[in-house]
Motif scaffolding. Structure first.
Motif, mmCIF file in Angstrom:
data_model
loop_
_atom_site.group_PDB
_atom_site.id
_atom_site.type_symbol
_atom_site.label_atom_id
_atom_site.label_comp_id
_atom_site.label_asym_id
_atom_site.label_seq_id
_atom_site.Cartn_x
_atom_site.Cartn_y
_atom_site.Cartn_z
ATOM 1 N N LEU A 30 0.850 -1.195 0.000
ATOM 2 C CA LEU A 30 0.000 0.000 0.000
ATOM 3 C C LEU A 30 0.884 1.243 0.000
ATOM 4 N N ILE A 31 0.516 2.212 -0.811
ATOM 5 C CA ILE A 31 1.214 3.493 -0.828
ATOM 6 C C ILE A 31 0.270 4.561 -0.275
ATOM 7 N N THR A 32 0.779 5.329 0.705
ATOM 8 C CA THR A 32 -0.042 6.383 1.319
ATOM 9 C C THR A 32 0.685 7.721 1.202
ATOM 10 N N THR A 33 0.013 8.784 1.597
ATOM 11 C CA THR A 33 0.663 10.082 1.762
ATOM 12 C C THR A 33 1.660 9.956 2.906
ATOM 13 N N SER A 34 2.857 10.509 2.750
ATOM 14 C CA SER A 34 3.843 10.303 3.811
ATOM 15 C C SER A 34 3.385 11.014 5.079
ATOM 16 N N GLY A 35 3.646 10.374 6.213
ATOM 17 C CA GLY A 35 3.150 10.867 7.489
ATOM 18 C C GLY A 35 1.882 10.145 7.911
ATOM 19 N N PHE A 36 1.356 9.293 7.007
ATOM 20 C CA PHE A 36 0.095 8.589 7.303
ATOM 21 C C PHE A 36 0.209 7.088 7.020
ATOM 22 N N GLU A 37 1.454 6.600 7.088
ATOM 23 C CA GLU A 37 1.689 5.194 6.747
ATOM 24 C C GLU A 37 1.033 4.228 7.740
ATOM 25 N N ARG A 74 2.333 -3.510 8.165
ATOM 26 C CA ARG A 74 2.999 -2.209 8.149
ATOM 27 C C ARG A 74 4.259 -2.224 7.278
ATOM 28 N N ASP A 75 4.990 -3.364 7.227
ATOM 29 C CA ASP A 75 6.223 -3.436 6.413
ATOM 30 C C ASP A 75 5.924 -3.258 4.936
ATOM 31 N N PHE A 76 4.685 -3.462 4.555
ATOM 32 C CA PHE A 76 4.329 -3.380 3.136
ATOM 33 C C PHE A 76 3.602 -2.075 2.815
ATOM 34 N N VAL A 77 3.738 -1.102 3.720
ATOM 35 C CA VAL A 77 3.133 0.213 3.469
ATOM 36 C C VAL A 77 4.258 1.242 3.362
ATOM 37 N N VAL A 78 4.265 2.026 2.305
ATOM 38 C CA VAL A 78 5.260 3.097 2.190
ATOM 39 C C VAL A 78 4.553 4.418 1.883
ATOM 40 N N LEU A 108 8.820 6.726 -7.283
ATOM 41 C CA LEU A 108 9.452 5.557 -7.887
ATOM 42 C C LEU A 108 10.200 4.742 -6.827
ATOM 43 N N LYS A 109 10.857 5.469 -5.931
ATOM 44 C CA LYS A 109 11.593 4.803 -4.861
ATOM 45 C C LYS A 109 10.631 3.964 -4.000
ATOM 46 N N ALA A 110 9.485 4.565 -3.702
ATOM 47 C CA ALA A 110 8.498 3.862 -2.882
ATOM 48 C C ALA A 110 8.028 2.592 -3.593
ATOM 49 N N VAL A 111 7.778 2.727 -4.892
ATOM 50 C CA VAL A 111 7.316 1.573 -5.657
ATOM 51 C C VAL A 111 8.386 0.489 -5.651
ATOM 52 N N GLU A 112 9.635 0.889 -5.884
ATOM 53 C CA GLU A 112 10.718 -0.099 -5.927
ATOM 54 C C GLU A 112 10.861 -0.827 -4.601
ATOM 55 N N GLN A 113 10.653 -0.057 -3.522
ATOM 56 C CA GLN A 113 10.723 -0.665 -2.192
ATOM 57 C C GLN A 113 9.715 -1.815 -2.071
ATOM 58 N N ARG A 142 -5.088 13.123 -9.285
ATOM 59 C CA ARG A 142 -3.909 13.213 -10.151
ATOM 60 C C ARG A 142 -2.713 12.428 -9.613
ATOM 61 N N HIS A 143 -2.427 12.589 -8.337
ATOM 62 C CA HIS A 143 -1.248 11.914 -7.788
ATOM 63 C C HIS A 143 -1.413 10.398 -7.808
ATOM 64 N N GLU A 144 -2.587 9.949 -7.511
ATOM 65 C CA GLU A 144 -2.811 8.489 -7.558
ATOM 66 C C GLU A 144 -2.633 7.967 -8.987
ATOM 67 N N GLN A 145 -3.141 8.734 -9.944
ATOM 68 C CA GLN A 145 -3.014 8.316 -11.354
ATOM 69 C C GLN A 145 -1.543 8.273 -11.766
ATOM 70 N N LEU A 146 -0.796 9.298 -11.323
ATOM 71 C CA LEU A 146 0.629 9.352 -11.674
ATOM 72 C C LEU A 146 1.367 8.121 -11.141
ATOM 73 N N ILE A 147 1.052 7.777 -9.902
ATOM 74 C CA ILE A 147 1.736 6.621 -9.308
ATOM 75 C C ILE A 147 1.366 5.359 -10.073
ATOM 76 N N ARG A 148 0.111 5.295 -10.469
ATOM 77 C CA ARG A 148 -0.292 4.120 -11.232
ATOM 78 C C ARG A 148 0.500 4.029 -12.539
ATOM 79 N N SER A 149 0.671 5.177 -13.238
ATOM 80 C CA SER A 149 1.395 5.057 -14.495
ATOM 81 C C SER A 149 2.872 4.728 -14.260
ATOM 82 N N ILE A 150 3.426 5.237 -13.166
ATOM 83 C CA ILE A 150 4.818 4.871 -12.852
ATOM 84 C C ILE A 150 4.942 3.352 -12.733
ATOM 85 N N ILE A 151 3.988 2.762 -12.024
ATOM 86 C CA ILE A 151 4.070 1.303 -11.820
ATOM 87 C C ILE A 151 3.805 0.572 -13.134
#
Lengths: 681, 533
Positions: A86-93, A120-124, A146-151, A172-181
């Motif tokens: 799972l990817i969240t906004t940082s500070g809310f992992e 929790r180990d699988f949330v960045v 990208l770093k978060a995805v690679e992790q 927008r940000h969620e869409q961007l992350i999706r295209s990165i992946i």
């Protein structure tokens, strides 16, 4: 029913298949004729389905196969989902761990929160922030993302959920992350919260997104194998899958959205019950679906099942439109025991389907509700359950005796006490469910189905002072028959937070228009000529309240706010017995459901000959025990009943897939549509 | 046809049937309350409770509501009856209300409504509902005055009075009450929701119990229902090794600069009974941290319920084996007119922890280390982006629970007195001119041990525009929740104001801090204590 049938579906051959823990039920319509089959469920559900359908006709003969599945639900209950991140906004992992701070038990301090499906180990977290107006406060750093995805990829995930704050306002940000992946890792599936549940409340949205990502692997591989099996056998068309909302979707769609299938089976039962009760002339009814471990109940008002927009499974919130089904921890397999303090308890522990009740003779020793029913004479040992399982009264008797001895009662008294306790619990929950909706349970008819529903419904009705009970023609395969009447349906929502005074009715209609397009595309995609109808609702409340009412509206541009207000006050008054016409109103969300007639064919109103019907036993007698009553009663074969007779209880009606108990004080009759009606004197 | 009836009342089954029905009715009362109340505090905060009582005022059955209400409501019913002159003066169709802590209530915002239930001319039960109203007048909006020095500043005191006499609503009395509160419309709506709840109980007792099982069934079952729970509780207590077990803990200050206030408890286990003696506890406080006798006793009962089998049906029978001694004039049994609005928050939490700690020495398998409190952060102001519309909110970042032999402590959960839910960030930011920059588990806040304590929540609030006045009403800012055995303490909480780049650590209880745009408040709730053999 003919009127409800679209031109496309008329005269076609359809099969509805519902997979349960013990049996796979098939209800098929071939050339307007109804057939039913019950086969044992198989660990790979696809095999049982294949066997059940082929038993009626070759798979290639069917135009449509509709399916109620428990693959997603089981993966959740058994915690056997995929490796998801799972990817969240940082500070809310920690969002999945924080939850909402409340607890399920007031005084038990060994309680702990339900474990999140993604640890929790699988949330960045990723650096980004969208504000409360949907504005970008902090742009997403692509490098950081990208770093978060690679992790996560390094940890071996096959699915990634993305849930960022306020993404329901700006995705927008969620869409961007999706295209990165998707650009880099084509075999990793991405599920973004703005598509899965585009509504406010970050924990609930994250929980839903996590669940969706978690279920994708098992559901996708199951759907794929079933599609292959069917297509190899010559059934080319994609099968349809029942969702928690009572509508069906093509399996290809469900593969990306497995979170909509959690209540697949129970919802199919509710759809059937609504159809059956309405046809028999009952607009308001309460479903009463008794299975092995639990009883599901759901309110049907004015022919439509009540729905909710947020359900809960295993303590985890799920923002998915679902039938408002409440589950009671009592079923046929519920175990009766006397505790150290001499108190009798029935359930919530269950003997399950294996070894099952003592009377199944498969090694179960503890007395269950089914054993008590057998001792009370509600069930007979002369006939096999579903034609396959013979009951042993001696083992039931000795199991119940253990409870009787502890209580100082005779075995019949103990058995009727066990039944009475279970019935009380069911009755309390039925009354409470109706109260929560501001209704009096006595205004409803019970629609009883599931293997054991018809056995206890009369007794529950008596406790509740409910006047009528409806028993469908084939109570044991009700869910499968619900698949035949289900329609294609897709639900979408958009959060819209505004007071009525500040609302922009043109903007609201623009949102509705967007939602319609979204829902239509998801529903019929490339078949622009299919007829689609829309249901529009606005979630509304008095300013400051925290519970909303969904107000149905007719689409106009601009939205007629005064009509919404008037409808809201009225609904509020109907449900809560008061309204504040002078108080400020606020909106929370706009919802659209797209429904297409494409789907099931409906249930032909013809009675079919049951498999295993046994003409040698049209009428017999049995000793029955109720609390405060013991005596002989007739046992009638259901197929021998005719529509012009009325029979006074106590009487038992026996059929292939269930047994109906008509308690003293109730009359039994057969309705023109073939259902049994139990009516209080 | 042969007819067989169950033997008679001594039959344990009838008792269970009646008890199950009473418990279902109590639960239905809360459904009615929830669905008819106006204020959000009821639906989100679950800050109300329903219960049924015997004609003597003994708790008979209760819903799954707010624990501190449930455990103390019986005191209120009993004392009101005493003050009014006993059940002899009560008529069918009467309905009483009261909120006065000095008549057995908890704090002024909690108004208890109770109704006698008569069947065939006989008083068979009381139905009661207690609810926290959004305002009952007094010095500050919300009637939560952190620096009150007398109860008179905390709001309108309602002694036990009949709001309805023989079915007639006393309009003049209602008008008088409503004239004294800031949001009379809400209070009217919420009071009627409470009345609807007790009326429902009356109807259901008649239809579900009396008309089905007979008036005698109810009357004859009441005592055995209590006796059965008493017997179960005595069996539980008998398993606790005899002895005297002591513990002490502190409420750090009273918001007026006085403190710390010590809670000392000596729990004597003798056979199947318990004596809980608070001798040596600090004198009553000038500020509003005093817990009235009903609240301190209720908190003691909660502690005991959490240390015994949680499946025992909770009613007065559970309390009978317990004697509680609290000297008058201490802050757990204050004399009039001591203020007490905060008594059922952290003071009650501390009583629970202290009693649990003492009993934990006797039954370590049921013990947990100390629990972290939730913090209380109240703020209000005017939002320039919304035409300076006024706003105010009440946030409660949640602490970590103590670990036990069963496993690690729960991270970030509400204290045992209540069972609220926190407000989602996306709702919060949509309503108020604040942004939450971070919300996470404070990993290092929990006590170490073979089982770690639960982590407290860290939450950072940034004011985006305008100014806001802030009140903090938190405890456990100096002394962290104790560890068990060799387990480490949980960290105390920390409340920091970041203003112009400078961090100021704030005291636990403070009123009227002014935040300006760009200022940040960082709140760390205490972590739970760790557990080791």
């Amino acid at each position: 029913m003919e009127g409800d049938m679209s031109a496309e579906s008329a005269g076609r051959n359809y099969a509805g298949v519902d997979v349960g823990g013990t049996f796979t039920d098939v209800v098929a319509v071939i050339d307007g004729e109804l057939s039913i089959a019950k086969v044992p469920s198989t660990p790979n559900q696809a095999l049982g389905i294949f066997e059940g359908v082929s038993g009626i006709a070759p798979v290639s003969k069917f135009d449509r196969i509709l399916h109620g599945t428990t693959v997603g639900t089981n993966a959740l209950l058994e915690r056997k989902g995929g490796v998801a991140g799972l990817i969240t906004t940082s500070g809310f992992e920690d969002i999945l761990l924080l939850q909402r701070g409340d607890r399920a038990s007031l005084y038990d301090l060994s309680w702990n929160k339900p474990d999140p499906l993604i640890s929790r180990d699988f949330v960045v977290g990723v650096d980004e922030r969208v504000g409360a107006d949907g504005e970008i406060v902090k742009a997403l750093s692509l490098e950081n993302a990208l770093k978060a995805v690679e992790q996560l990829i390094e940890k071996g995930v096959t699915c990634i959920g993305v849930c960022l704050l306020f993404s329901y306002l700006n995705s927008r940000h969620e869409q961007l992350i999706r295209s990165i992946i998707e650009e880099r890792y084509t075999d990793v599936f991405v599920s973004i919260s703005s598509e899965v549940a585009p509504e406010w409340k970050e924990y609930e949205r994250a929980s839903t997104t996590a669940l969706n990502a978690y279920l994708i692997d098992p559901v996708r591989s199951y759907m794929r194998s079933l599609r292959q099996a069917l297509s190899q056998a010559g059934h080319e068309r994609d099968f349809l899958v029942m969702q928690s909302n009572g509508g069906v979707l093509p399996s290809e769609k469900v593969t990306a959205l497995p979170c909509v299938t959690i209540l697949s089976g129970p919802s199919a039962g509710v759809v059937a019950a609504a159809e059956i009760a309405t046809k028999a002339g009952f607009k308001d009814s309460l479903t009463f679906d008794v299975g092995g471990t639990s009883t599901d109940i759901c309110i049907i008002e004015n022919g439509s099942p009540a729905t909710i927009t947020e359900a809960e499974v295993e303590g985890l919130p799920l923002k998915v439109r679902s039938h408002a089904i409440a589950t009671i921890g009592s079923g046929g397999g519920s175990i009766a025991r006397v505790d150290d303090n001499g108190r009798l308890h029935v359930g919530p522990q269950s003997a399950g389907s294996y070894p099952g009740p003592a009377c199944y003779g498969r090694g179960g020793l503890q007395p269950t509700l089914t054993d008590a029913a057998l001792v009370c004479g509600y069930l007979g040992e002369d006939k096999a359950l579903a034609g396959q399982l013979r009951l042993n009264k001696a083992t039931a008797y000795s199991a119940v005796k253990s409870v009787a001895d502890r209580l100082g009662l005779d075995v019949h008294q103990a058995a009727s006490a066990i039944v009475s306790f279970a019935v009380d619990k069911m009755a309390h929950e039925c009354r409470a469910l109706c109260l929560e909706r501001g209704r009096d349970v006595r205004e409803f008819a019970l629609v009883a189905f599931g293997g054991a529903g018809p056995m206890f419904a009369g007794l529950v009705a008596e406790k509740l002072d409910v006047k009528r009970v409806i028993i469908p023609s084939h109570p044991g395969v009700t869910a499968a028959s619900g698949l035949l009447v289900a329609k294609l349906r897709y639900d979408v929502a958009h959060s819209y937070s505004s007071t009525l005074a500040q609302a922009d009715p043109e903007r609201m209609d623009a949102i509705i228009a967007d939602l319609e397009v979204k829902a239509r595309t998801a529903l019929i995609g490339d078949r622009p000529n299919s007829a689609v109808t829309y249901v529009h609702t606005i979630e509304t409340r008095y300013a400051g309240q925290t519970h909303e009412i969904e107000v149905p509206i007719t689409r106009t541009n601009p939205v007629q706010l005064n009509e919404v207000a008037a409808a809201f006050h009225k609904l509020h008054h109907d449900r809560f017995a008061f309204a504040f016409p002078e108080k400020a109103i606020e909106f929370v969300a706009i919802r659209v459901a797209a429904v297409s007639d494409e789907g099931g064919v409906g249930l032909p109103a013809i009675r079919v000959r049951e498999p295993y019907a046994d003409d040698s036993l049209l009428k017999s007698t049995r000793e029955l025990a109720f609390v405060g009553y013991r005596g002989a009663a007739d046992v009638l074969e259901r197929h021998s009943l005719s529509t012009n007779e009325k029979t006074a209880g106590p009487v038992i009606v026996s059929q292939y897939d269930t047994t109906t108990v008509v308690p003293p004080g109730f009359n039994l009759s057969v309705h023109d549509t073939g259902v049994l009606i139990l009516e209080k004197n | 046809m042969e007819q067989t009836k169950f033997k008679s009342v001594e039959d344990a089954l009838l008792i269970d049937l009646v008890r199950n029905a009473l418990e279902a009715i109590a639960k239905e009362m809360s459904i009615i309350m929830l669905r008819s109340a106006y204020s959000p505090i009821f639906s989100e905060g679950k800050d109300f409770s329903s219960a049924l009582f015997t004609p003597e005022g003994y708790t008979l059955a209760q819903a799954h509501d707010c624990p501190i209400h449930l455990a103390s409501m019986g005191f209120h019913v009993k004392q009101c009856l005493r003050e009014m002159g006993g059940t002899g003066v009560i008529d069918d169709g009467d309905l009483m209300i009261s909120n006065d802590p000095y008549s057995g209530g908890s704090h002024l915002p909690d108004i208890t409504v109770f109704k006698p239930i008569f069947c065939e001319g006989q008083l068979v039960a009381f139905a009661a509902n207690r609810a926290h109203h959004s305002d009952v007048g007094g010095w500050s909006p919300g009637s939560f005055t952190a620096d009150a020095e007398e109860i008179f500043q905390e709001g309108l005191r309602i002694p036990p009075v009949r709001l309805i006499r023989r079915g007639q609503l006393q309009e003049d009395l209602l008008a008088f009450v409503l004239r004294n509160v800031r949001d009379p419309e809400s209070m009217r709506g919420d009071l009627f929701a409470q009345i609807a709840a007790v009326n429902h109980a009356e109807k259901q007792i008649k239809s579900q119990i009396v008309s089905r099982l007979g008036l005698n069934a109810l009357k004859l079952c009441e005592a055995p229902i209590l006796d059965a729970s008493e017997a179960m509780m005595r069996r539980e207590i008998a398993e606790i090794p005899d002895g005297i077990y002591e513990a002490h803990d502190f409420v750090e200050d009273d918001g007026l600069g006085n403190g710390p206030f010590e809670i000392k408890v000596k729990v004597a286990v003798r056979g199947d009974s318990l004596e809980v003696d608070f001798a040596g506890t600090s004198s009553q406080a000038r500020g509003p941290i005093n817990a009235p006798l009903a609240v301190a006793s209720g908190a003691t009962f909660i502690a005991i319920l959490t240390m015994t089998d949680s499946k025992i049906p909770v009613n007065e029978g559970c309390y009978r084996p317990v004697t509680i001694k609290i000297e008058e004039g201490t802050f757990l049994n204050p004399r009039e007119p001591a203020p007490c609005v905060s008594g059922n928050t952290y003071t009650a939490l501390r009583v629970i922890d202290t009693v649990r700690s003492a009993l934990g020495k006797a039954i370590p398998h049921r013990a947990t280390a100390g629990n972290g409190d939730h913090l209380q952060f109240l703020a209000g102001g005017f939002d320039p982006q919304k035409n300076n519309a006024p706003y105010s909110f009440y946030e409660m970042p949640t602490g970590g629970w103590g670990a036990g032999s069963h496993g690690p402590g729960v991270g970030s959960a509400f204290g045992l007195v209540a069972n609220c839910r926190n407000v989602p960030i996306e709702i919060f930011e949509s309503k108020y001119p604040f942004r939450i920059n971070r919300m996470q588990l404070q990993g290092d806040s929990c006590g170490t041990g073979s089982n770690r304590g639960g982590a407290g929540m860290f939450k950072e609030y940034e004011l985006l525009r305008g100014t806001a006045r802030v009140t903090l009403a938190s405890d456990r800012q100096k002394l962290g929740p104790a560890g068990h055995g060799g387990g480490g303490h949980g960290n105390p909480g920390l409340q920091v104001l970041v203003q112009d780049g400078v961090c100021h650590t704030l005291p636990g209880k403070i009123s009227d801090i002014v935040m300006k745009a760009g200022d940040v408040i960082q709140l760390t709730a205490p972590g739970g204590g760790g557990w080791s053999e």
